[in-house]
Each structure stands twice: as structure tokens, then as C-alpha cells.
Design a protein around this motif. Structure first.
Motif, PDB file in Angstrom:
ATOM      1  N   MET A  51       0.581  -1.098   0.523  1.00 12.33           N
ATOM      2  CA  MET A  51       0.196  -0.218   0.063  1.00 12.33           C
ATOM      3  C   MET A  51       0.872   1.640  -0.064  1.00 12.33           C
ATOM      4  O   MET A  51       1.516   1.482   0.959  1.00 12.33           O
ATOM      5  CB  MET A  51      -0.677   0.047   1.348  1.00 12.33           C
ATOM      6  CG  MET A  51      -1.466  -0.796   1.188  1.00 12.33           C
ATOM      7  SD  MET A  51      -3.398  -1.248   0.019  1.00 12.33           S
ATOM      8  CE  MET A  51      -4.450   0.032   0.808  1.00 12.33           C
ATOM      9  N   ASP A  52       0.762   2.006  -1.132  1.00 13.43           N
ATOM     10  CA  ASP A  52       1.477   3.496  -1.365  1.00 13.43           C
ATOM     11  C   ASP A  52       1.081   4.396  -0.686  1.00 13.43           C
ATOM     12  O   ASP A  52       0.046   5.239  -1.479  1.00 13.43           O
ATOM     13  CB  ASP A  52       1.832   3.197  -2.618  1.00 13.43           C
ATOM     14  CG  ASP A  52       2.950   2.117  -2.716  1.00 13.43           C
ATOM     15  OD1 ASP A  52       4.226   1.349  -2.401  1.00 13.43           O
ATOM     16  OD2 ASP A  52       2.779   1.723  -4.261  1.00 13.43           O
ATOM     17  N   TYR A  53       1.221   4.748   0.616  1.00 14.26           N
ATOM     18  CA  TYR A  53       0.023   6.141   1.158  1.00 14.26           C
ATOM     19  C   TYR A  53       0.690   7.433  -0.224  1.00 14.26           C
ATOM     20  O   TYR A  53       1.931   7.733   0.411  1.00 14.26           O
ATOM     21  CB  TYR A  53       0.397   6.090   2.295  1.00 14.26           C
ATOM     22  CG  TYR A  53      -0.103   5.218   3.425  1.00 14.26           C
ATOM     23  CD1 TYR A  53      -1.548   4.801   2.804  1.00 14.26           C
ATOM     24  CD2 TYR A  53       1.019   4.109   3.602  1.00 14.26           C
ATOM     25  CE1 TYR A  53      -2.417   3.535   3.816  1.00 14.26           C
ATOM     26  CE2 TYR A  53       0.142   2.776   4.083  1.00 14.26           C
ATOM     27  CZ  TYR A  53      -1.469   2.698   4.686  1.00 14.26           C
ATOM     28  OH  TYR A  53      -1.544   1.556   5.224  1.00 14.26           O
ATOM     29  N   SER A  54       0.159   8.600   0.258  1.00 20.18           N
ATOM     30  CA  SER A  54       0.096   9.578   0.153  1.00 20.18           C
ATOM     31  C   SER A  54       1.449  10.710   0.709  1.00 20.18           C
ATOM     32  O   SER A  54       1.150   9.950   2.489  1.00 20.18           O
ATOM     33  CB  SER A  54      -1.126  10.737  -0.585  1.00 20.18           C
ATOM     34  OG  SER A  54      -0.433  11.234   0.096  1.00 20.18           O
ATOM     35  N   PRO A  55       2.506  11.353   0.282  1.00 23.17           N
ATOM     36  CA  PRO A  55       3.387  11.885   1.871  1.00 23.17           C
ATOM     37  C   PRO A  55       2.468  12.371   2.528  1.00 23.17           C
ATOM     38  O   PRO A  55       3.572  13.813   2.854  1.00 23.17           O
ATOM     39  CB  PRO A  55       4.540  12.088   0.431  1.00 23.17           C
ATOM     40  CG  PRO A  55       3.591  12.523  -0.334  1.00 23.17           C
ATOM     41  CD  PRO A  55       2.603  11.172  -1.069  1.00 23.17           C
ATOM     42  N   ALA A  56       1.021  13.320   1.695  1.00 22.96           N
ATOM     43  CA  ALA A  56       0.540  15.007   2.060  1.00 22.96           C
ATOM     44  C   ALA A  56       0.261  14.487   3.802  1.00 22.96           C
ATOM     45  O   ALA A  56       0.558  12.703   4.757  1.00 22.96           O
ATOM     46  CB  ALA A  56      -0.780  15.191   1.395  1.00 22.96           C
ATOM     47  N   ARG A  57      -0.065  15.341   4.298  1.00 24.13           N
ATOM     48  CA  ARG A  57      -0.100  15.416   5.871  1.00 24.13           C
ATOM     49  C   ARG A  57      -1.374  15.265   6.318  1.00 24.13           C
ATOM     50  O   ARG A  57      -1.814  14.329   7.287  1.00 24.13           O
ATOM     51  CB  ARG A  57       0.228  16.330   6.690  1.00 24.13           C
ATOM     52  CG  ARG A  57       1.915  16.644   5.902  1.00 24.13           C
ATOM     53  CD  ARG A  57       2.684  17.566   6.894  1.00 24.13           C
ATOM     54  NE  ARG A  57       2.274  17.391   8.666  1.00 24.13           N
ATOM     55  CZ  ARG A  57       3.017  18.463   9.559  1.00 24.13           C
ATOM     56  NH1 ARG A  57       3.571  19.370   8.825  1.00 24.13           N
ATOM     57  NH2 ARG A  57       2.646  18.247  10.334  1.00 24.13           N
ATOM     58  N   SER A  58      -2.599  15.533   5.559  1.00 28.87           N
ATOM     59  CA  SER A  58      -3.912  15.721   5.832  1.00 28.87           C
ATOM     60  C   SER A  58      -4.952  14.421   5.502  1.00 28.87           C
ATOM     61  O   SER A  58      -4.010  14.342   3.934  1.00 28.87           O
ATOM     62  CB  SER A  58      -4.907  17.000   6.130  1.00 28.87           C
ATOM     63  OG  SER A  58      -4.602  17.586   4.252  1.00 28.87           O
ATOM     64  N   PHE A  59      -5.603  14.246   6.011  1.00 30.43           N
ATOM     65  CA  PHE A  59      -6.494  13.182   5.272  1.00 30.43           C
ATOM     66  C   PHE A  59      -7.261  13.403   3.311  1.00 30.43           C
ATOM     67  O   PHE A  59      -7.312  12.758   2.450  1.00 30.43           O
ATOM     68  CB  PHE A  59      -7.538  12.539   5.886  1.00 30.43           C
ATOM     69  CG  PHE A  59      -8.267  13.153   6.296  1.00 30.43           C
ATOM     70  CD1 PHE A  59      -9.600  12.567   5.481  1.00 30.43           C
ATOM     71  CD2 PHE A  59      -8.978  13.692   7.841  1.00 30.43           C
ATOM     72  CE1 PHE A  59     -11.193  13.795   6.152  1.00 30.43           C
ATOM     73  CE2 PHE A  59      -9.783  14.333   7.630  1.00 30.43           C
ATOM     74  CZ  PHE A  59     -11.055  14.712   6.249  1.00 30.43           C
ATOM     75  N   GLN A  60      -7.252  14.594   3.729  1.00 32.52           N
ATOM     76  CA  GLN A  60      -8.003  15.671   2.362  1.00 32.52           C
ATOM     77  C   GLN A  60      -7.314  15.440   1.290  1.00 32.52           C
ATOM     78  O   GLN A  60      -7.255  15.122  -0.076  1.00 32.52           O
ATOM     79  CB  GLN A  60      -8.469  16.447   2.937  1.00 32.52           C
ATOM     80  CG  GLN A  60      -9.628  16.578   4.252  1.00 32.52           C
ATOM     81  CD  GLN A  60      -8.868  16.962   5.147  1.00 32.52           C
ATOM     82  OE1 GLN A  60      -7.840  16.554   5.724  1.00 32.52           O
ATOM     83  NE2 GLN A  60     -10.250  17.833   6.478  1.00 32.52           N
ATOM     84  N   ALA A  61      -6.287  15.966   2.034  1.00 32.01           N
ATOM     85  CA  ALA A  61      -4.738  15.927   1.163  1.00 32.01           C
ATOM     86  C   ALA A  61      -4.716  14.119   0.603  1.00 32.01           C
ATOM     87  O   ALA A  61      -4.345  14.061  -0.412  1.00 32.01           O
ATOM     88  CB  ALA A  61      -3.595  16.634   1.660  1.00 32.01           C
ATOM     89  N   LYS A  62      -4.470  13.826   1.030  1.00 32.53           N
ATOM     90  CA  LYS A  62      -4.074  12.808  -0.145  1.00 32.53           C
ATOM     91  C   LYS A  62      -5.085  11.481  -0.071  1.00 32.53           C
ATOM     92  O   LYS A  62      -5.174  11.206  -1.214  1.00 32.53           O
ATOM     93  CB  LYS A  62      -4.179  11.530   1.790  1.00 32.53           C
ATOM     94  CG  LYS A  62      -3.335  11.940   2.922  1.00 32.53           C
ATOM     95  CD  LYS A  62      -2.527  10.836   3.709  1.00 32.53           C
ATOM     96  CE  LYS A  62      -1.895  11.121   4.701  1.00 32.53           C
ATOM     97  NZ  LYS A  62      -0.195  10.281   4.382  1.00 32.53           N
ATOM     98  N   VAL A  63      -6.342  11.975  -0.280  1.00 35.93           N
ATOM     99  CA  VAL A  63      -7.562  11.336  -0.747  1.00 35.93           C
ATOM    100  C   VAL A  63      -7.713  12.157  -2.481  1.00 35.93           C
ATOM    101  O   VAL A  63      -7.566  11.283  -2.877  1.00 35.93           O
ATOM    102  CB  VAL A  63      -9.165  12.238  -0.454  1.00 35.93           C
ATOM    103  CG1 VAL A  63      -9.802  11.860  -1.176  1.00 35.93           C
ATOM    104  CG2 VAL A  63      -9.486  11.334   0.727  1.00 35.93           C
ATOM    105  N   SER A  64      -6.874  13.078  -1.837  1.00 39.27           N
ATOM    106  CA  SER A  64      -7.102  14.629  -3.444  1.00 39.27           C
ATOM    107  C   SER A  64      -5.856  13.381  -4.152  1.00 39.27           C
ATOM    108  O   SER A  64      -5.668  13.536  -5.410  1.00 39.27           O
ATOM    109  CB  SER A  64      -6.494  15.936  -3.325  1.00 39.27           C
ATOM    110  OG  SER A  64      -6.381  16.282  -4.198  1.00 39.27           O
TER     111      SER A  64
END
Length: 201
Positions: A51-64
Motif C-alpha cells: 500500500m503506497d500512501y500519499s506523503p501529504a499530511r492531512s487525510f483530505q490532501a491524501k485523498v486528493s
């Protein structure tokens, strides 16, 4: 007699509504002394998938960022999910006093001792009821890290998309799609398969 029938219907209607709505729950695996995991993440770990997670900090930015992985193969779908993400804050309903329950839509994962399945999000789908809401267990939500929150939100968006065409769907296929969106290895290794997957719902 007519009033008795109407009264009986009113009593039955909330139960029937609840039974439908909870079918669309976003599950997590909750274990003692561990951060809860979205069910698809737990399933991916059990299968040895990455699972490659986004490096963004907030879940909203990760979803984006996750939506951004879809954009090169389906711009229309990515735009729709972006709109849903913007609408998200107004459509969330927080619940802190009761633990949400639902039927078995959980797959066949083997839970370790001290672990259990819990529902974090219950979706009311607008294609059937004319409005969109996400009921969230606020205490459980607070225990999740931003990666798990993003995985659950993405799960609900994929589910919402599929429910527009098939209101009787369950979430096993949704979890499969979400896992593949989280896997950069899959996307880069077989771009055609990823494109076909995103265009299949």
C-alpha cells in the motif's frame, strides 16, 4: 384499520432504512494497543500486498493525491471524486454515543486474538434516497491516523460511484479497487489493467 396500517408502516420504515444504509459501511479492524486499520489495508497486509500512501499530511490532501492517480486514465471520474471531496465536510454527520452496526460485508480475513471488526462510516447514498450523508463514529475516527482516514474516505467515494449504477452492491469489489489505487507497483507495472479497472465502475 387504515390508521393502524399507517402506524405500522411508520414503525417499520426507520428499521428498513437503517438495514439498507448500514450495508454501505466502511469497516476497520480494531486491535488492542494498535492503530485501527481500514479493512482493505488489513486485507492487503494479510495478502502481502504493498500500500503506497500519499506523503501529504492531512487525510483530505491524501485523498486528493489518490484521486490524482486516477486522473490520467479517467479525467471525468477524477473530477467527480474531487467534487465529492469538496462536498465532504457538509455531508458528514458525527456520532459519538452509539457504535454503528451492520450485516456481514467483511470478507474472509482471519482476525487475531484481541481484534474485532468495527464500522467507522455508514453512507446514505443519494442515488437511492435523494441526498448524500456519511455518518461517522467520531471516537473511532479520532483513533485513526491520516492514512487510514484517507483509505476510508476513498472507499466511500468508490462505493458511492458503484452504488449509482447498482444499489445492491456490497463492498468486497470496492475494497479490491481501493487497494489497487493505493498500489503504485500495480499501476506502473500494468497500466492497461489499471486503466481497465478504473473504467470498470
Amino acid at each position: 384499520m387504515r390508521y393502524l396500517i399507517v402506524f405500522a408502516f411508520l414503525l417499520a420504515a426507520p428499521t428498513a432504512f437503517a438495514q439498507y444504509v448500514v450495508r454501505n459501511g466502511g469497516y476497520v479492524v480494531s486491535c488492542r494497543n494498535q492503530v485501527p486499520l481500514a479493512l482493505e489495508v488489513a486485507e492487503a497486509q494479510a495478502q502481502g500486498l504493498t500500500m503506497d500512501y500519499s506523503p501529504a499530511r492531512s487525510f483530505q490532501a491524501k485523498v486528493s493525491d489518490l484521486i490524482g492517480r486516477m486522473r490520467p486514465v479517467n479525467q471525468e471520474k477524477a473530477a467527480k471524486y474531487t467534487r465529492w471531496l469538496q462536498q465532504w465536510p457538509k455531508q458528514v454527520r458525527w456520532h459519538a454515543r452509539i457504535e454503528m452496526t451492520g450485516p456481514n460485508d467483511q470478507g474472509a480475513i482471519q482476525l487475531k486474538p484481541g481484534c474485532r471488526m468495527r464500522i467507522a462510516i455508514v453512507q446514505t447514498n443519494e442515488s437511492r434516497f435523494g441526498f448524500q450523508e456519511y455518518a461517522i463514529d467520531s471516537l473511532l475516527w479520532q483513533s485513526l491516523d491520516e492514512d487510514q482516514k484517507a483509505a476510508l474516505v476513498m472507499h466511500e467515494f468508490i462505493y458511492r460511484d458503484i452504488l449509482e449504477e447498482n444499489p445492491d452492491s456490497n463492498s468486497s469489489w470496492v475494497r479490491h479497487i481501493n487497494t489497487r489505487i493505493h498500489s503504485l507497483d500495480f499501476q506502473f507495472r500494468d497500466r492497461r489493467a489499471f486503466t481497465d479497472l478504473i473504467n470498470s465502475f
